[in-house]
Design an enzyme around this catalytic site. Structure first.
Site, PDB file in Angstrom:
ATOM      1  N   ASP A   1       0.662   3.613   2.419  1.00 55.96           N
ATOM      2  CA  ASP A   1       0.464   4.203   3.737  1.00 55.96           C
ATOM      3  C   ASP A   1      -0.698   5.195   3.636  1.00 55.96           C
ATOM      4  OD1 ASP A   1       1.530   3.962   6.444  1.00 55.96           O
ATOM      5  OD2 ASP A   1       2.086   6.055   6.262  1.00 55.96           O
TER       6      ASP A   1
ATOM      7  N   ASP B   1       0.849  -1.198   0.000  1.00 59.94           N
ATOM      8  CA  ASP B   1       0.000   0.000   0.000  1.00 59.94           C
ATOM      9  C   ASP B   1       0.880   1.240   0.000  1.00 59.94           C
ATOM     10  OD1 ASP B   1       0.261   1.064   3.001  1.00 59.94           O
ATOM     11  OD2 ASP B   1       0.202  -1.124   3.040  1.00 59.94           O
TER      12      ASP B   1
END
Length: 290
Positions: free
Chosen positions: A212, A210
């Site tokens: 973040d 991802d």
């Protein structure tokens, strides 16, 4: 020359190694407590291997409660020479996208609730972690990743946070813009420091899941999306690990970067002042020098 024994510490999504011959789960007793789980041992392409699920099978250990000292001590007791950490991480860089891997070479340690050393009162030691990963081992991980068709980035700074919550937006922006971190995770510290104290070569493979919470087009971390990416990364991680024995070989010279000699001049406490109880616990980690 010494016999190579590759240890893989598997993070979220990786709970075993495919294709191990004579595979067996072993429980290794450690004076530092119980390891995260039993350790899967065997051989792959003629090279001895050991696999330790960092969070335990079924993911029972939170990042802050992983028994890091027991894990590293247990691998040392098994005769492991090289430790590859494989872990899920968030990215602070557009070019380091979910599904990519990063061969980490630096860390910023923001953990606060973990035991970070085998040494202490009764036996004081200071090792250098200026360069906390082994370039030789990192080279092998990079080559294995490229051979497996993985989009891999060589070099990056890993921000180790305590967790278990993900970053606030303000934290994420600070780590990215002010501190210059590239990826963020919750488990490589104090693991890397302890591996250095145990004179083990250590490499970190960050599997990005991802962005973040800093990315304006992706918003906060979505666990459902992380798990989806995690599953794909786990297959890639196993493909990388499967290529390591051929690259590292069944025997190895002393580490050219001195990882296996990190304690050479590190212990400061005079022999007559050392605590016998602590020294007994250090029999595997520091046995070469004590």
């Amino acid at each position: 020359m010494t016999k190579t024994k590759i240890a893989v510490i598997g993070g979220s999504g990786i709970y075993d190694i495919n294709g191990l011959e004579n595979a067996e789960w072993l429980t290794v007793e450690s004076p530092w407590g119980d390891a995260s789980d039993a350790i899967l041992t065997g051989s792959l392409d003629g090279v001895e291997m050991a696999f330790l699920p960092r969070h335990g099978r079924g993911h029972v250990h939170a990042p802050s409660t992983v028994p890091y000292r027991a894990n590293i001590d247990a691998l040392k007791r098994l005769g492991c020479t090289d430790v590859i950490s494989v872990s899920a991480c968030g990215s602070f860089r557009d070019e380091m996208a979910p599904g990519d891997f990063v061969i980490v070479d630096q860390f910023i340690d923001r953990t606060i609730a973990r035991e970070k050393s085998f040494f202490g009162t009764g036996c004081v030691a200071h090792v250098s972690v200026a360069h906390p990963t082994c370039p030789r081992l990192s080279d092998a991980c990079e080559t294995a990743a490229r051979d497996a068709g993985i989009n891999v980035h060589r070099g990056g700074t890993y921000l180790a946070m305590e967790g278990p919550q993900f970053s606030t937006l303000a934290e994420s922006q600070m780590y990215r813009n002010s501190w210059g971190a590239d990826v963020i995770g919750m488990t490589n510290m104090p693991e890397a420091k302890l591996a250095r104290e145990a004179e083990l070569c250590y490499a970190s493979v960050a599997m990005i899941t991802d962005y973040d919470s800093w990315h304006p087009e992706h918003g906060e971390v979505d666990v459902t999306k992380i798990i989806e990416t995690l599953m794909g990364n786990a297959d890639k991680g196993r493909a990388l690990v499967a290529r390591l024995p051929a690259l590292l070989g069944a025997e190895r010279d002393p580490c050219p970067h001195g990882c296996d000699r990190a304690l050479e001049y590190a212990i400061l406490t005079q022999p007559e002042m050392r605590d016998p109880t602590l020294m007994a616990k250090l029999d595997a980690v520091a046995g070469r020098v004590i």
